[in-house]
Scaffold this active site. Structure first.
Site, short mmCIF file in Angstrom:
data_model
loop_
_atom_site.label_atom_id
_atom_site.label_comp_id
_atom_site.label_asym_id
_atom_site.label_seq_id
_atom_site.Cartn_x
_atom_site.Cartn_y
_atom_site.Cartn_z
N THR A 171 16.73 -19.17 -51.74
CA THR A 171 18.17 -19.03 -51.50
C THR A 171 18.94 -19.36 -52.77
O THR A 171 18.47 -20.18 -53.56
CB THR A 171 18.55 -20.03 -50.38
OG1 THR A 171 17.93 -19.59 -49.19
CG2 THR A 171 20.05 -20.17 -50.19
N ARG A 199 17.21 -14.61 -36.14
CA ARG A 199 17.36 -16.02 -36.55
C ARG A 199 18.44 -16.13 -37.65
O ARG A 199 18.41 -15.41 -38.64
CB ARG A 199 16.03 -16.55 -37.08
CG ARG A 199 16.09 -18.00 -37.60
CD ARG A 199 16.21 -18.07 -39.09
NE ARG A 199 16.04 -19.43 -39.62
CZ ARG A 199 16.31 -19.79 -40.87
NH1 ARG A 199 16.77 -18.90 -41.72
NH2 ARG A 199 16.12 -21.02 -41.29
N VAL A 200 19.37 -17.01 -37.46
CA VAL A 200 20.35 -17.29 -38.51
C VAL A 200 20.12 -18.71 -38.96
O VAL A 200 20.01 -19.63 -38.14
CB VAL A 200 21.80 -17.11 -37.99
CG1 VAL A 200 22.80 -17.51 -39.07
CG2 VAL A 200 22.04 -15.67 -37.56
N GLY A 201 20.04 -18.90 -40.29
CA GLY A 201 19.80 -20.23 -40.83
C GLY A 201 21.11 -20.94 -41.12
O GLY A 201 22.18 -20.57 -40.63
N ASP A 202 21.01 -21.96 -41.95
CA ASP A 202 22.19 -22.76 -42.30
C ASP A 202 23.14 -22.06 -43.26
O ASP A 202 24.33 -22.35 -43.28
CB ASP A 202 21.72 -24.04 -43.01
CG ASP A 202 20.98 -23.69 -44.31
OD1 ASP A 202 19.93 -23.03 -44.22
OD2 ASP A 202 21.47 -24.04 -45.40
N THR A 222 20.29 -25.74 -49.84
CA THR A 222 19.11 -24.89 -49.71
C THR A 222 18.00 -25.72 -49.07
O THR A 222 18.04 -26.95 -49.13
CB THR A 222 18.66 -24.33 -51.08
OG1 THR A 222 17.36 -23.74 -50.94
CG2 THR A 222 18.58 -25.40 -52.16
N HIS A 224 15.17 -26.17 -45.61
CA HIS A 224 14.84 -25.81 -44.23
C HIS A 224 16.11 -25.72 -43.38
O HIS A 224 16.73 -26.74 -43.03
CB HIS A 224 13.87 -26.84 -43.65
CG HIS A 224 13.37 -26.47 -42.30
ND1 HIS A 224 13.59 -27.26 -41.19
CD2 HIS A 224 12.71 -25.38 -41.86
CE1 HIS A 224 13.05 -26.67 -40.13
NE2 HIS A 224 12.51 -25.53 -40.52
N GLY A 225 16.50 -24.48 -43.07
CA GLY A 225 17.79 -24.23 -42.44
C GLY A 225 18.01 -24.96 -41.14
O GLY A 225 19.11 -25.47 -40.87
#
Ligand code: ASP
Length: 300
Positions: A171, A199-202, A222, A224-225
């Site tokens: 990222t 899936r949407v991360g942070d 950046t 682990h979301g």
């Protein structure tokens, strides 16, 4: 070379926190250095912090080495689903997109969401529809898929390993302070390899992937979301700044808190409102670079 105009402007970027293999250390470092120069040029030409973070992130989205735009990590089904955010510390306005494809520079589409709509986030088909309506450039999905991303996706399938530190999370993100005292932050990603479709991360979530407030500072995250979202990492870091911690301490304490509380790993770049820099990561590597007083500093 330093001149009076450069006294108060700063830009810091990252290229993703993860266990980068030796063979990529030098190229990712060169990649973040090139991106930070791009943003710096914007700032010294009188551009805003928003323009600078967008330019720096665009540079990394165009670089196939990073997991954003071209070179994005692929979903479990081999698709591209990109997430990005940009935030303006002057007004606390933010724009974000999630789960999008056909867009090489998601952070620029996120900026359009911020500037041309009354919303903060658009996702998937709706975001694409918006992009078409405003004439935003679209690309073929194949343009975004690199051989390396495909190889990693295949590796995942052959080992059928759970998503963890093995797989690339590069990222990208940037935080800048311009000569008017405005702070902006931006983050862009393809997410993590073999993520579930949808899936949407942070990264596109305000206060998780990025946060900016002129009165306090700004941050891009950046790692682990799912962990970053649980502790709203960038808002947490900015809150620590507000409590009087230095930028460096705020970055360190926030990542420590994330590990203590949810056992998550990651990285943060941080600027306080006067341009002090904080950089910290709990993975083995995170390429970073910043320019302050005309001097470039970098590491990995
Ligand atoms: N935070 C990103 C995500 O979970 C991945 C990364 O930072 O590399 O989508």
């Amino acid at each position: 070379m330093k001149n009076a105009d450069q006294e108060n402007i700063v830009i810091v970027v990252h290229g993703g926190a993860w266990n980068i293999p030796e063979s990529l250390l030098e190229s990712t470092r060169t990649g973040v250095e090139a991106a930070v120069r791009e943003g710096w040029q914007v700032l010294i030409a009188g551009g805003s912090a928003l323009d600078a973070v967008e330019a720096a992130v665009n540079h990394m989205e165009d670089n196939p080495l990073f997991d954003a735009g071209i070179g994005a990590a692929l979903t479990r089904d081999g698709d591209v689903e990109l997430d990005a955010i940009i935030m303006d510390g002057k007004t606390l306005s933010a724009g974000a997109v999630a789960g999008i494809t056909h867009i090489q520079n998601p952070v620029s589409l996120a900026r359009k969401v911020m500037e041309k709509t009354s919303h903060v986030m658009l996702i998937a088909d709706g975001a694409l529809k918006f992009a078409k309506e405003i004439g935003f450039p679209l690309v073929k999905k194949e343009t975004l898929i690199t051989d390396e991303a495909l190889l990693e996706w295949k590796r995942f399938h052959s080992f059928n390993h759970t998503i963890d530190e093995l797989f690339s999370h590069d990222t990208v993100g940037a935080v800048a302070l311009d000569k008017e005292g405005n702070i902006a932050a931006a983050t862009s990603t393809g997410g993590i390899t073999a993520k579930m479709p949808g899936r949407v991360g942070d990264s596109p979530i305000i206060g998780s992937g990025a946060y900016a407030d002129n009165k306090i500072g700004g941050a891009s995250a950046t790692g682990h979301g799912e962990s970053i979202m649980k502790v709203t990492l960038t808002r947490h870091a900015v809150y620590l700044l507000e409590q009087g911690l230095s930028a460096q301490k705020a970055a360190e304490n926030s990542l420590h808190y994330m590990f203590q509380r949810v056992h998550g790993f990651g990285g943060l770049i941080l600027l306080d409102r006067v341009g002090n820099v904080g950089i910290h990561f709990t993975t083995t590597h995170m390429p970073w670079a910043y320019i302050k007083n005309g001097n470039l500093y970098s590491g990995v």
